[in-house]
Every structure is written in C-alpha cells, then in structure tokens.
Write a protein that holds these residues in place. Structure first.
Motif, PDB file in Angstrom:
ATOM      1  N   LYS A  15      -3.325  -2.553  -0.860  1.00 38.46           N
ATOM      2  CA  LYS A  15      -2.590  -1.340  -1.226  1.00 38.46           C
ATOM      3  C   LYS A  15      -1.079  -1.552  -1.043  1.00 38.46           C
ATOM      4  O   LYS A  15      -0.276  -1.066  -1.837  1.00 38.46           O
ATOM      5  N   PHE A  16      -0.725  -2.277   0.017  1.00 39.90           N
ATOM      6  CA  PHE A  16       0.694  -2.564   0.262  1.00 39.90           C
ATOM      7  C   PHE A  16       1.290  -3.347  -0.914  1.00 39.90           C
ATOM      8  O   PHE A  16       2.394  -3.055  -1.382  1.00 39.90           O
ATOM      9  N   GLN A  34       2.990   3.035   5.672  1.00 37.53           N
ATOM     10  CA  GLN A  34       1.589   3.391   5.939  1.00 37.53           C
ATOM     11  C   GLN A  34       0.656   2.193   5.787  1.00 37.53           C
ATOM     12  O   GLN A  34      -0.265   2.007   6.582  1.00 37.53           O
ATOM     13  N   TYR A  35       0.902   1.357   4.763  1.00 37.60           N
ATOM     14  CA  TYR A  35      -0.014   0.260   4.464  1.00 37.60           C
ATOM     15  C   TYR A  35       0.518  -1.108   4.904  1.00 37.60           C
ATOM     16  O   TYR A  35      -0.070  -2.127   4.555  1.00 37.60           O
ATOM     17  N   HIS A  36       1.621  -1.133   5.628  1.00 32.03           N
ATOM     18  CA  HIS A  36       2.161  -2.424   6.068  1.00 32.03           C
ATOM     19  C   HIS A  36       1.096  -3.153   6.889  1.00 32.03           C
ATOM     20  O   HIS A  36       0.461  -2.563   7.770  1.00 32.03           O
ATOM     21  N   PRO A  37       0.852  -4.442   6.594  1.00 32.30           N
ATOM     22  CA  PRO A  37      -0.216  -5.170   7.293  1.00 32.30           C
ATOM     23  C   PRO A  37      -0.086  -5.165   8.807  1.00 32.30           C
ATOM     24  O   PRO A  37      -1.093  -5.305   9.506  1.00 32.30           O
ATOM     25  N   ASP A  38       1.104  -4.991   9.312  1.00 28.56           N
ATOM     26  CA  ASP A  38       1.292  -5.001  10.761  1.00 28.56           C
ATOM     27  C   ASP A  38       1.042  -3.633  11.382  1.00 28.56           C
ATOM     28  O   ASP A  38       1.046  -3.501  12.592  1.00 28.56           O
ATOM     29  N   VAL A  39       0.823  -2.640  10.530  1.00 27.35           N
ATOM     30  CA  VAL A  39       0.670  -1.266  11.012  1.00 27.35           C
ATOM     31  C   VAL A  39      -0.678  -0.669  10.622  1.00 27.35           C
ATOM     32  O   VAL A  39      -1.352  -0.019  11.419  1.00 27.35           O
ATOM     33  N   SER A  40      -1.099  -0.913   9.379  1.00 30.55           N
ATOM     34  CA  SER A  40      -2.252  -0.225   8.813  1.00 30.55           C
ATOM     35  C   SER A  40      -3.565  -0.685   9.445  1.00 30.55           C
ATOM     36  O   SER A  40      -3.773  -1.870   9.703  1.00 30.55           O
ATOM     37  N   LYS A  41      -4.466   0.272   9.670  1.00 39.37           N
ATOM     38  CA  LYS A  41      -5.826  -0.010  10.124  1.00 39.37           C
ATOM     39  C   LYS A  41      -6.799  -0.030   8.945  1.00 39.37           C
ATOM     40  O   LYS A  41      -7.989  -0.292   9.111  1.00 39.37           O
TER      41      LYS A  41
END
Length: 317
Positions: free
Chosen positions: A45-46, A31-38
């Motif tokens: 948080k990641f 959910q919080y991966h820098p490549d995914v999260s907005k």
C-alpha cells in the motif's frame, strides 16, 4: 495494462487541488510506512500511495493520467489512440508494461531493456515536531535543537531507526500554532527520491504575566480604587522593557488600555499591540486611619454601583 485509480488510492476527488493531494499522501505514507504499519499489506500500500502521489503531484503527468480515462481498479485497458504521441513525444509500445512504467517512460526517465523500469523512487516522509518556546524567545527569535529518531534504509535495504539532530532557527515574532517548514530535513528518500520535509509546530509556554493572541499580548493591570477614579501614570512591564502607561480618570474594571506596537514583532514590519486589562483591587487590610477615610467616603458618596438593579426590576401591581 491494468488500471489503477490513483485518486481512489489517495482517497481524494478527481478535482482535488495540489494541497489536498499532498495532505492525503503525507497521511497515508505515514500510516503505511513499513517502519510504522502493522498491516501485512502495508508495504504494498505504501508503494501504491507513493506511485499515485508521484503521478498526481506533477501537473503534466496528472493531465496525461486524466486523459487515459476512468476504469474500474484492476481492469485491463489501453491508452487512447495517439496518447503516446500527444504526451510522450513519440509512439509508445504498451506491451509488457504497467501503469507506473508508463509514467516512468512519459517522464523520460531511464528504464531497462525490454521496457521494464528499475526500482521506483519514493519521496521521503515528512515529519512534524512541536517546538516549545517562551514568549521571550518569540519576541527576540531563537535557535532550537531537535533530536529525532528517523527511519532510514541500511546497506542491506532494511529500514532501521537512526538518531538525527538538527538546529532550527525560529524567527522573531513566531506565534502559537505557527507551522515552520524545514526543506529536506525529514525522512530520507528511497531509490533516489527527494528527502522529505520537517515541520515545526510552534507552542508558546505559559507566561506569568502575558497572554498571547496572534501577535497581540494581554496583561492584567491591577489598579487601586483611587487610581481608577483619579487617574494615574504607572510603569508597566513589556517584553521590550518597562514603559509608562497613563490611566485616565474614571477608568472602569475590564477596560482595555492599549500600548501600540508593544506586542510580538510581525514577520515583515511592525508589531502587535499590548492590551492592559484593568482589574480594580481593593485593599484586604486597612489601618484605623484608612478605615476612617473609607467610612467618610461611604457616608458622603452619592455613587450607587447597583442602580441598574432598581431600574431593571418591574414591580407588579
């Protein structure tokens, strides 16, 4: 130092088992991966999620963390007396240190002069993909080719998507919904963290003849009326080739005829069963001779397939 509630960060109870902690981590890391999260705070948080998981997944670290006590998130605190000697083997200095530093020291890892640690290692993300295979593949085993687009750090430390290809061996007897784990084939770890795992979710493609339920297979078996009444020996298909099936006299529609160990292979030994489900099929077109024979049967037969209608109706008087 300031307290971090690792259990609250992962959203689990303090008595959560290892599987629940790992499941929560995988969900939040994705959910919080820098490549995914907005989320503007997604990267922070990641890191918090990775820090919490790194501590709680290790039984010794978790025990040491639990001994610190429970405080409000962000509250200043000091470890209990003798905590350092009990868990670290020597007296720790708790000055100029945060909670993640404390557990870096506890683990005996290298840290910089002055008590500050280097970049925290973060485990790679786990990935899930669906592998669509045929029943024949499941029966004999197969190899699938997977093409993924996975986030990795480049030389500048920025995340970018990199195409990756894998070959995965699916053992014979794989069942619909089964989950296979490929260790180290997931996302790349950060700062020396271990690579994540890749999970294959098996999905069986529909088959024109067979239906699978676990390791058992089901096959609709059409019978002519006279085959059901008189009995017959028929050739029926299986995934291992055609076999002979004996149909006993008086076989009824919907009856299951079992062919033992003709289903999908089981992981260690044996196999599931094949069940032939009887379907009584009447001819749609008959010639004059056949019609006369059916008429003769109708005139002389005493069989009434609706006798239960009469027995089940009570007439009022």
């Amino acid at each position: 130092m300031k307290y971090k509630d690792y259990y609250a960060i992962l959203g689990v109870e303090r008595n959560a088992d290892e599987a629940a902690i790992k499941k929560a981590y995988r969900k939040l890391a994705h959910q919080y991966h820098p490549d995914v999260s907005k989320d503007p705070q997604g990267e922070a948080k990641f890191k918090d999620v990775a820090e919490a998981y790194t501590t709680l997944k290790d039984p010794e670290k978790r025990a040491a963390y639990d001994q610190l006590g429970s405080y409000k998130p962000g509250q200043d605190f000091r470890p209990p007396p003798d905590w350092g000697r009990q868990f670290g083997g020597s007296q720790h200095s708790f000055e100029d240190i945060d909670l993640s530093d404390l557990f870096e020291r506890f683990a005996g890892r290298g840290h910089r002069a002055g008590g500050r640690r280097g970049p925290m290692s973060i485990p790679g993300e786990g990935y899930e993909v669906t592998a669509h295979i045929t029943l024949e593949d499941a029966y004999r085993g197969t190899e699938v080719h997977l093409d993924l687009s996975a986030p990795e750090l480049d030389e500048s430390g920025l995340l970018r998507r990199v195409p990756r290809s894998f070959k995965a061996r699916i053992p014979k007897g794989a069942t619909d919904g089964q989950r296979l784990r490929l260790r180290g084939k997931g996302g790349k770890g950060i700062n020396g963290g271990p690579d994540g795992d890749l999970y294959l979710n098996i999905a069986l493609r529909p088959h024109p003849l067979f239906r699978a339920s676990g390791h058992d297979l089901y096959l609709d078996l059409p019978l002519a009326p006279w085959e059901a009444v008189l009995g017959a020996t028929l050739q029926v298909p299986t995934l291992g080739g055609p076999v002979q099936l004996k149909v006993p006299p008086g076989t009824q529609a919907g009856q299951k005829l079992r062919l033992a160990k003709r289903g999908l292979p089981k992981p260690h030994e044996g196999a599931g069963d094949l069940f032939a489900i009887v379907q009584i099929v009447a001819p749609g077109v008959v010639n004059d001779k056949e019609r006369a024979l059916f008429q003769q049967l109708a005139d002389s037969a005493t069989f009434n397939p609706r006798r239960h209608f009469e027995q089940g109706v009570k007439h009022e008087r």
